[in-house]
Scaffold this motif. Structure first.
Motif, PDB file in Angstrom:
ATOM      1  N   SER A  25       0.819  -1.212   0.000  1.00  0.00           N
ATOM      2  CA  SER A  25       0.000   0.000   0.000  1.00  0.00           C
ATOM      3  C   SER A  25       0.853   1.262   0.000  1.00  0.00           C
ATOM      4  O   SER A  25       0.351   2.364  -0.227  1.00  0.00           O
ATOM      5  N   GLY A  26       2.155   1.077   0.254  1.00  0.00           N
ATOM      6  CA  GLY A  26       3.078   2.196   0.228  1.00  0.00           C
ATOM      7  C   GLY A  26       4.456   1.698  -0.178  1.00  0.00           C
ATOM      8  O   GLY A  26       4.618   0.528  -0.532  1.00  0.00           O
ATOM      9  N   VAL A  27       5.423   2.563  -0.139  1.00  0.00           N
ATOM     10  CA  VAL A  27       6.781   2.177  -0.523  1.00  0.00           C
ATOM     11  C   VAL A  27       7.470   1.467   0.647  1.00  0.00           C
ATOM     12  O   VAL A  27       7.434   1.947   1.776  1.00  0.00           O
ATOM     13  N   ILE A  28       8.086   0.346   0.352  1.00  0.00           N
ATOM     14  CA  ILE A  28       8.885  -0.375   1.345  1.00  0.00           C
ATOM     15  C   ILE A  28      10.342  -0.186   0.971  1.00  0.00           C
ATOM     16  O   ILE A  28      10.777  -0.603  -0.101  1.00  0.00           O
ATOM     17  N   VAL A  29      11.084   0.427   1.873  1.00  0.00           N
ATOM     18  CA  VAL A  29      12.484   0.746   1.607  1.00  0.00           C
ATOM     19  C   VAL A  29      13.373  -0.426   2.011  1.00  0.00           C
ATOM     20  O   VAL A  29      13.137  -1.080   3.015  1.00  0.00           O
ATOM     21  N   GLY A  30      14.407  -0.669   1.211  1.00  0.00           N
ATOM     22  CA  GLY A  30      15.402  -1.656   1.581  1.00  0.00           C
ATOM     23  C   GLY A  30      14.941  -3.099   1.518  1.00  0.00           C
ATOM     24  O   GLY A  30      15.326  -3.917   2.352  1.00  0.00           O
ATOM     25  N   ILE A  31      14.152  -3.436   0.508  1.00  0.00           N
ATOM     26  CA  ILE A  31      13.684  -4.819   0.395  1.00  0.00           C
ATOM     27  C   ILE A  31      14.861  -5.757   0.178  1.00  0.00           C
ATOM     28  O   ILE A  31      15.676  -5.553  -0.715  1.00  0.00           O
ATOM     29  N   HIS A  32      14.933  -6.796   1.005  1.00  0.00           N
ATOM     30  CA  HIS A  32      15.998  -7.798   0.870  1.00  0.00           C
ATOM     31  C   HIS A  32      15.511  -8.981   0.049  1.00  0.00           C
ATOM     32  O   HIS A  32      16.196  -9.442  -0.857  1.00  0.00           O
ATOM     33  N   PHE A  33      14.330  -9.478   0.386  1.00  0.00           N
ATOM     34  CA  PHE A  33      13.751 -10.505  -0.464  1.00  0.00           C
ATOM     35  C   PHE A  33      12.243 -10.539  -0.296  1.00  0.00           C
ATOM     36  O   PHE A  33      11.694 -10.019   0.673  1.00  0.00           O
ATOM     37  N   THR A  73      11.356  -4.705  -6.731  1.00  0.00           N
ATOM     38  CA  THR A  73      11.593  -4.083  -5.427  1.00  0.00           C
ATOM     39  C   THR A  73      11.301  -2.585  -5.456  1.00  0.00           C
ATOM     40  O   THR A  73      10.899  -2.019  -4.444  1.00  0.00           O
ATOM     41  N   ALA A  74      11.474  -1.966  -6.588  1.00  0.00           N
ATOM     42  CA  ALA A  74      11.198  -0.527  -6.690  1.00  0.00           C
ATOM     43  C   ALA A  74       9.713  -0.232  -6.514  1.00  0.00           C
ATOM     44  O   ALA A  74       9.326   0.804  -5.975  1.00  0.00           O
ATOM     45  N   LYS A  75       8.889  -1.147  -6.965  1.00  0.00           N
ATOM     46  CA  LYS A  75       7.438  -0.976  -6.858  1.00  0.00           C
ATOM     47  C   LYS A  75       6.844  -1.746  -5.683  1.00  0.00           C
ATOM     48  O   LYS A  75       5.652  -1.640  -5.426  1.00  0.00           O
ATOM     49  N   SER A  76       7.679  -2.514  -5.004  1.00  0.00           N
ATOM     50  CA  SER A  76       7.216  -3.341  -3.877  1.00  0.00           C
ATOM     51  C   SER A  76       6.087  -4.271  -4.306  1.00  0.00           C
ATOM     52  O   SER A  76       5.040  -4.357  -3.649  1.00  0.00           O
TER      53      SER A  76
END
Length: 117
Positions: A25-33, A73-76
């Motif tokens: 629903s929003g941006v998630i920063v630093g996605i690892h996996f 990951t940019a779009k989560s």
């Protein structure tokens, strides 16, 4: 509070395909996996497939060659293409994202998949 929302679940016959999608629903920063898990009635939740921020994928033995995970990951967002579905694939499927940012974990509420013979 960012939430994950899955879509694409449903009822199909054995041998058919479904595509599950998950969006934050929003941006998630630093996605690892990112990953998909599933839980069948009376069973424990299990990992179906995962994809790292670098694109490395991993699959459970029971779905190898039939399921394909993809993510952005940019779009989560993360998706799961499920082909040649089997009755034993029947379960509730959950989207999961892990972020390096404070080690946060995000879970979707699940989308049901029912495969009939």
């Amino acid at each position: 509070q960012v939430e994950l929302v899955e879509s694409g679940g449903g009822a199909v016959r054995a041998g058919e395909s479904l595509r599950l999608s998950c969006a934050a629903s929003g941006v998630i920063v630093g996605i690892h996996f990112m990953a998909w898990h599933r839980q069948a009635p009376g069973k424990e939740r299990e990992l179906v497939a995962s994809i790292s921020s670098g694109g490395a994928t991993n699959y459970g033995d029971s779905v190898k060659g039939r399921f394909t995970i993809s993510g952005d990951t940019a779009k989560s967002t993360v998706s799961l293409q499920m082909n040649s579905l089997k009755v034993e694939d029947t379960a509730v499927y959950y989207c999961y994202i892990y972020s390096w940012n404070h080690g946060r974990e995000y879970w979707g509420k699940g989308t049901p998949v029912t495969v009939s013979s």
